[in-house]
Design a protein around this motif. Structure first.
Motif, PDB file in Angstrom:
ATOM      1  N   CYS A  69       0.775  -1.281   0.148  1.00  0.00           N
ATOM      2  CA  CYS A  69       0.206  -0.065   0.068  1.00  0.00           C
ATOM      3  C   CYS A  69       0.927   1.311   0.088  1.00  0.00           C
ATOM      4  O   CYS A  69       0.304   2.324   0.027  1.00  0.00           O
ATOM      5  CB  CYS A  69      -0.739   0.223   1.039  1.00  0.00           C
ATOM      6  SG  CYS A  69      -2.033  -1.321   1.274  1.00  0.00           S
ATOM      7  N   SER A  70       2.262   1.131   0.051  1.00  0.00           N
ATOM      8  CA  SER A  70       2.957   2.336   0.652  1.00  0.00           C
ATOM      9  C   SER A  70       3.447   3.001  -0.823  1.00  0.00           C
ATOM     10  O   SER A  70       3.502   2.613  -2.076  1.00  0.00           O
ATOM     11  CB  SER A  70       4.041   1.818   1.433  1.00  0.00           C
ATOM     12  OG  SER A  70       5.035   1.274   0.309  1.00  0.00           O
ATOM     13  N   GLN A  71       3.592   4.414  -0.426  1.00  0.00           N
ATOM     14  CA  GLN A  71       4.171   5.264  -1.509  1.00  0.00           C
ATOM     15  C   GLN A  71       5.582   4.763  -1.844  1.00  0.00           C
ATOM     16  O   GLN A  71       6.028   4.825  -2.964  1.00  0.00           O
ATOM     17  CB  GLN A  71       4.541   6.590  -0.996  1.00  0.00           C
ATOM     18  CG  GLN A  71       3.212   7.305  -0.774  1.00  0.00           C
ATOM     19  CD  GLN A  71       3.038   8.351  -1.842  1.00  0.00           C
ATOM     20  OE1 GLN A  71       3.569   8.710  -2.490  1.00  0.00           O
ATOM     21  NE2 GLN A  71       1.767   9.120  -1.832  1.00  0.00           N
ATOM     22  N   GLU A  72       6.452   4.043  -0.954  1.00  0.00           N
ATOM     23  CA  GLU A  72       7.671   3.605  -1.336  1.00  0.00           C
ATOM     24  C   GLU A  72       7.633   2.613  -2.398  1.00  0.00           C
ATOM     25  O   GLU A  72       8.450   2.496  -3.596  1.00  0.00           O
ATOM     26  CB  GLU A  72       8.471   2.915  -0.308  1.00  0.00           C
ATOM     27  CG  GLU A  72       8.788   4.079   0.942  1.00  0.00           C
ATOM     28  CD  GLU A  72       7.860   4.194   1.987  1.00  0.00           C
ATOM     29  OE1 GLU A  72       6.673   4.162   1.640  1.00  0.00           O
ATOM     30  OE2 GLU A  72       8.172   4.273   3.094  1.00  0.00           O
ATOM     31  N   ALA A  75       5.074   4.946  -6.407  1.00  0.00           N
ATOM     32  CA  ALA A  75       4.788   6.388  -5.951  1.00  0.00           C
ATOM     33  C   ALA A  75       3.577   6.981  -6.670  1.00  0.00           C
ATOM     34  O   ALA A  75       2.763   7.664  -6.141  1.00  0.00           O
ATOM     35  CB  ALA A  75       6.086   7.265  -6.518  1.00  0.00           C
ATOM     36  N   LYS A  76       3.327   6.364  -7.850  1.00  0.00           N
ATOM     37  CA  LYS A  76       2.145   6.800  -8.668  1.00  0.00           C
ATOM     38  C   LYS A  76       0.784   6.581  -7.902  1.00  0.00           C
ATOM     39  O   LYS A  76       0.621   5.570  -7.480  1.00  0.00           O
ATOM     40  CB  LYS A  76       2.192   6.238 -10.109  1.00  0.00           C
ATOM     41  CG  LYS A  76       1.158   6.914 -11.115  1.00  0.00           C
ATOM     42  CD  LYS A  76       1.634   6.416 -12.461  1.00  0.00           C
ATOM     43  CE  LYS A  76       0.429   6.685 -13.338  1.00  0.00           C
ATOM     44  NZ  LYS A  76      -0.979   6.241 -13.253  1.00  0.00           N
ATOM     45  N   LYS A  77       0.043   7.560  -7.844  1.00  0.00           N
ATOM     46  CA  LYS A  77      -1.386   7.281  -7.018  1.00  0.00           C
ATOM     47  C   LYS A  77      -2.281   6.404  -7.977  1.00  0.00           C
ATOM     48  O   LYS A  77      -2.344   6.376  -9.298  1.00  0.00           O
ATOM     49  CB  LYS A  77      -2.138   8.544  -7.322  1.00  0.00           C
ATOM     50  CG  LYS A  77      -3.320   8.437  -6.490  1.00  0.00           C
ATOM     51  CD  LYS A  77      -3.850   9.837  -5.757  1.00  0.00           C
ATOM     52  CE  LYS A  77      -5.162   9.513  -4.951  1.00  0.00           C
ATOM     53  NZ  LYS A  77      -5.730  10.951  -4.790  1.00  0.00           N
ATOM     54  N   SER A  78      -2.837   5.306  -7.368  1.00  0.00           N
ATOM     55  CA  SER A  78      -3.573   4.488  -8.045  1.00  0.00           C
ATOM     56  C   SER A  78      -4.990   4.960  -8.357  1.00  0.00           C
ATOM     57  O   SER A  78      -5.383   5.749  -7.596  1.00  0.00           O
ATOM     58  CB  SER A  78      -3.985   3.370  -7.012  1.00  0.00           C
ATOM     59  OG  SER A  78      -2.728   2.439  -6.644  1.00  0.00           O
ATOM     60  N   VAL A  79      -5.589   4.485  -9.618  1.00  0.00           N
ATOM     61  CA  VAL A  79      -6.778   4.926  -9.987  1.00  0.00           C
ATOM     62  C   VAL A  79      -7.535   3.537  -9.821  1.00  0.00           C
ATOM     63  O   VAL A  79      -7.065   2.548 -10.488  1.00  0.00           O
ATOM     64  CB  VAL A  79      -6.786   5.438 -11.438  1.00  0.00           C
ATOM     65  CG1 VAL A  79      -8.188   5.776 -11.915  1.00  0.00           C
ATOM     66  CG2 VAL A  79      -6.025   6.755 -11.473  1.00  0.00           C
ATOM     67  N   LEU A 261      -2.965   4.721  -2.525  1.00  0.00           N
ATOM     68  CA  LEU A 261      -4.568   4.216  -2.692  1.00  0.00           C
ATOM     69  C   LEU A 261      -5.341   5.489  -2.579  1.00  0.00           C
ATOM     70  O   LEU A 261      -5.134   6.312  -1.873  1.00  0.00           O
ATOM     71  CB  LEU A 261      -4.967   3.225  -1.525  1.00  0.00           C
ATOM     72  CG  LEU A 261      -4.234   2.021  -1.545  1.00  0.00           C
ATOM     73  CD1 LEU A 261      -4.563   1.081  -0.349  1.00  0.00           C
ATOM     74  CD2 LEU A 261      -4.507   1.267  -2.867  1.00  0.00           C
ATOM     75  N   PRO A 262      -6.450   5.433  -3.432  1.00  0.00           N
ATOM     76  CA  PRO A 262      -7.576   6.532  -3.333  1.00  0.00           C
ATOM     77  C   PRO A 262      -8.223   6.656  -2.049  1.00  0.00           C
ATOM     78  O   PRO A 262      -8.337   5.431  -1.460  1.00  0.00           O
ATOM     79  CB  PRO A 262      -8.213   6.459  -4.861  1.00  0.00           C
ATOM     80  CG  PRO A 262      -7.833   5.185  -5.446  1.00  0.00           C
ATOM     81  CD  PRO A 262      -6.853   4.456  -4.536  1.00  0.00           C
ATOM     82  N   MET A 263      -8.697   7.823  -1.700  1.00  0.00           N
ATOM     83  CA  MET A 263      -9.454   7.903  -0.346  1.00  0.00           C
ATOM     84  C   MET A 263     -10.810   8.647  -0.514  1.00  0.00           C
ATOM     85  O   MET A 263     -10.566   9.736  -1.194  1.00  0.00           O
ATOM     86  CB  MET A 263      -8.510   8.353   0.786  1.00  0.00           C
ATOM     87  CG  MET A 263      -9.186   8.595   1.939  1.00  0.00           C
ATOM     88  SD  MET A 263      -8.150   9.270   3.392  1.00  0.00           S
ATOM     89  CE  MET A 263      -9.488  10.022   4.451  1.00  0.00           C
ATOM     90  N   ILE A 264     -11.774   8.199  -0.030  1.00  0.00           N
ATOM     91  CA  ILE A 264     -12.975   9.068  -0.373  1.00  0.00           C
ATOM     92  C   ILE A 264     -13.379   9.322   1.306  1.00  0.00           C
ATOM     93  O   ILE A 264     -13.167   8.595   2.360  1.00  0.00           O
ATOM     94  CB  ILE A 264     -14.106   8.364  -1.149  1.00  0.00           C
ATOM     95  CG1 ILE A 264     -14.720   7.197  -0.442  1.00  0.00           C
ATOM     96  CG2 ILE A 264     -13.644   8.335  -2.569  1.00  0.00           C
ATOM     97  CD1 ILE A 264     -16.073   6.716  -1.159  1.00  0.00           C
ATOM     98  N   VAL A 265     -14.538  10.189   1.509  1.00  0.00           N
ATOM     99  CA  VAL A 265     -15.080  10.100   2.750  1.00  0.00           C
ATOM    100  C   VAL A 265     -16.557  10.239   2.998  1.00  0.00           C
ATOM    101  O   VAL A 265     -17.307  10.633   1.889  1.00  0.00           O
ATOM    102  CB  VAL A 265     -14.586  11.982   3.071  1.00  0.00           C
ATOM    103  CG1 VAL A 265     -15.036  12.326   4.648  1.00  0.00           C
ATOM    104  CG2 VAL A 265     -12.962  12.067   3.294  1.00  0.00           C
TER     105      VAL A 265
END
Lengths: 337, 337, 337, 337
Positions: A69-72, A75-79, A261-265
């Protein structure tokens, strides 16, 4: 925190090779994703110690309690794609619908109205986790069928909750996205089971979990090979001084710093109070989250569950107008009309 | 909770009469406000038991732990005037400025820019409560003089904190509004002292206090005869799971149900994170509070205190544009330009 | 909160009659316990409205969100038997053992030492819920076999956790008591599944759950007909100010006022710190709980899980001496030697 | 966190030298203690940069947000003397008495009984901080006189709270130890004022403060030259799930790791429930704190304040017996009879 070694294999190795690696190094996991093998070990293993692996393989060393799950690691944001809808591409996504599917008329009315007002994904509970065993527990399989019919009519894909591993196959047969509720955030057998499907997963945060523990729960899903995970903040426990719940918007930035990972609220559960849903929906988008999850009902006062936090279709409409006002360029395409 | 009897005396009785009432009934407080006497007793006293009081006097029986602050005592919402600025009249008020007055140049730069961008009241600390005795403690009396100069130049009235009873007279000699900080919410000697002035008071909520305890603190000020109190939510304690602080917007509705006092929100302290100030400022106004208190600095990165939460003048400008977008009719008059 | 009507049918009615009652009055549940039928309905139904029910049937009206767990339903405190050990009979019960079964040697060493020092029930995890998918997940089925062997040797019955409904049958085939962990307190499918067994259940409290929500989770188990439930407090979420976890001993009295179920306390998880296990164990018993659950390891520093909170066998011995000192008469019989 | 340089001057330098050091190096504080000067600066200053300082001076570099309170500054645990009673010498000290002094009879009855049962220091409020302005506010100066009379009769020194700087001289004229209440933990003017006296100070922890913030508050007192500070844990804010307050016993070990100051625990305020006072008193001593502060009343049910948490003299007696049982050697000397 030990370093983790992740092997990205392209072209894929044989199952036999993997088993040899696992045997030799007591690696804790091996997963398959999109035809690539990842083997995750505890500790830093050099290429020399892995003489038999292919030159084209990539070795990544990740210092994180949630390596995949990490940025390491990425680096590219998942869609994450739910049918045609992309979550995490920079344009916020709205998931809306009733707490529970209550009747054919109810779900069809709400879904067609939402589609007309502008909405990306329909939500609605068929299997409902309820604090009391005597509360309405959802329509179950019948609810799934009604959601499928609503999708047909409205054109909206739908997300619905799955409560227990044995139901995953059934729910995945209908739904476009599987929801893991806050109470089940650490139901590890369930996380593994949805990790073995190809369906996108919406993982809600437990009310007592910090961001790291939440991402470790997501790691259970990724570790089974399913990377299509969207995180959903829904309010955490508050102190006795508080007048309500604590919707943790600072988590938006924390997640963005730690994970791809994307995050919604979800400001409906996150506040538990329909008067605060609109204000916190605006704040969530302004804070930079990837979308919203909202409880909307055509007759909130008669709702069989979560009555206090469901907003009406009229309020939904008003809220959407404000969202568009603040994000003029954002909602041109994905939201209809 | 005992019923409280409040006697509203018009025309005023003599001091001698009041003392007789107090002696006879062991009343706990008598206060003077706008030439009216209020005598607050524990328990419900009938008019018959008060034969000597004037027919024109009104007796009110209030069932509230904070009788003078309560809706039962006064249904009509209070409007507190800070010079020409009205807080609580339906149009939100913006209080902005640096955490501390640091220099003449700093406070004049910030205040004139704020006035140009649109702002109602200037904030700035002269006497600073600091967690460490070795941190910058504010410019003290010199800071008050600089604030007065900034008022002169910018036209903005100012609010500043007073820390201890002995300083009240000094600070009230300069400031248009006295701030009681969160740490002093239950500094009862200080509350009584500001209650004896005629200055409007901004009462911040302590991070562990529920709304009832907060209103009881306000009651100390009203009980001394000063009804010009504005409440200010500034974030309460959060759980270990939280990624930051807990700005309790549900308190806006709770206060509106319980009290006639105006209430504003401070999203700067309330979040402790400049990235969340704008989002939570919008949410606070959407939730229906009477105004905002914001930390703004012309060079946030060099700020001597609260560096992480101060926004720049540019960000202030952008935030104001969004606020006006959502509240088109609201900001025509009070905010300049 | 609606009143619940519970019909206690003795002698039992026919299945047909029950179905008619359920159909006519929208009753939500019917369970069988000790050869009696209990039919649970929402709302207060008078005997007149139930003309066909037998005169010998008892109607109970319960005003509680957890009717079967409530004092209103059963004033007499429940005693839960785990083999010969009674929990809730006034004499405190000690459950002790390692977090996880790690090896044959480990579990046999610990269990025989505990039996010699004085202990009622052995604890040990075979299926372990772990925050990270890469942590030791327990020995599974092999762990159950080792626990059975340890029971054979030490004479101590054992409790172990079950994580998912599909494992209930397997675990119940070995264990004397089934543990539902804090993370699974609202895993309703799991609660129902253990509710359908005859095994005693130890239900841990989730770190964000108040006592009412916890008792509603217990109600899921009772509503399936299994009344052999023991509650276990294990520490709840704390605020950012806290130096550790919050072991909620006030819950002991709250549960005793609301429910007939026995309640024990786990000061190991409840504090997360071996230096506080002894102090809080004494406090828990002084507060009047029905027993303790303790993590004990023969070599705590090498423990594969929960290293910080496991106490050594020597510390266990010392703690037991203090417990006996304070409760001289209590430990004569149940604890050996 | 910047390093702090503390210059310990022995023999003392002239006032002129001190002022030169302060001027040259922007040192923030200079204090005198036991005839020694301590000069406190921000940043690490080498001896070379201070050519004029005497060879016999000691330079200490402290990396702590509360340098004077820290273990780095003073490794040896402080012992604070209240008349003949030593707090922090390894033998726990019991402070007990009513919440408020209510009458001559009340305080004499309680104090003589406590002395007979065994007690070190009497507590009792003369100036009471009360949530409501209409609650009993204490007997004030008269209360101090009654406490002095109780000391005379019982032989017990007494601690009492001071609420505001202007009262410090008056209260210090009577009391053997000055209490700073939880609400005033960050009343910095008050902290400085008691720091300028020679009286021992009991500093309670605010319900929202972590240990570091608490020690920084203590630092205000030490920075004025008064090192006679005892910390008192009295319960911190809890979450909505909690059944009461959160007495943070883990803070005992945290304070012992960070500071040389003695620390006691108040289980009366810390639990707010008389049924938990005894259990948590035992736990606090077992955790290793330096003493207890207890609310005891001869007729708890008629107490004018804190009725729910005061224990009776009988319960006090029973508690003391249990304490002695667990700490056989400890109570021989300090507690009478």
């Amino acid at each position: 925190m030990a370093t983790t070694t992740v092997i990205e294999c392209s072209p894929p190795v044989s199952q036999q090779d993997i088993e040899e690696i696992l045997r030799t190094f007591s690696y804790s996991k091996h997963i398959v994703r999109n035809g690539k093998h990842f083997i995750i070990g505890n500790g830093k293993i050099s290429r020399k110690e892995l003489p038999f692996i292919h030159d084209s393989f990539t070795l990544k060393y990740v210092d994180s309690p949630f390596p995949l799950c990490s940025q390491e690691f990425q680096a590219k944001k998942s869609v994450v794609k739910v049918r045609d809808i992309e979550i995490g591409n920079g344009s916020p996504v709205i998931i809306a619908g009733p707490c529970s599917v209550e009747s054919r008329e109810q779900i069809l009315t709400i879904s067609t109205n939402l589609a007309a007002a502008g909405c990306h994904i329909l939500r609605g509970g068929a299997f409902k986790p309820r604090t009391s065993p005597y509360s309405f527990q959802g329509l179950g399989h019948d609810g799934l069928k009604l959601l499928a019919e609503a999708r047909e009519m409205s054109g909206l894909p739908f997300v619905t909750e799955v409560l227990t591993p044995v139901d995953v196959e059934l729910v995945a047969g209908y739904a476009d996205m599987l929801q893991i509720g806050a109470r089940n955030m650490q139901n590890f057998a369930l996380l593994r089971e949805v990790g073995r499907t190809k369906k996108p997963v919406l993982l809600k945060r437990a009310p007592w979990a910090d961001v790291v523990t939440w991402l470790q729960a997501a790691e259970y899903i990724l570790a089974e090979g399913n990377f299509e995970v969207v995180l959903c903040e829904r309010g955490i426990a508050a102190t006795q001084a508080s007048s309500g719940r604590h919707l943790d918007l600072a988590a938006v930035h924390k997640v963005q710093n730690l994970s791809h990972l994307p995050m919604i609220v979800d400001p409906s559960h996150g506040t538990g109070d329909r008067r605060l849903v609109g204000p916190m929906a605006l704040a969530s988008l302004e804070a930079g989250c990837d979308g919203l999850m909202l409880e909307v009902h055509h007759q909130p006062e008669t709702s069989l569950s979560d009555k206090e936090q469901a907003i009406s279709l009229e309020d939904y409409d008003g809220m959407l107008k404000k969202i568009k006002l603040l994000n003029s360029q954002m909602f041109v395409d994905p939201i209809k009309a």
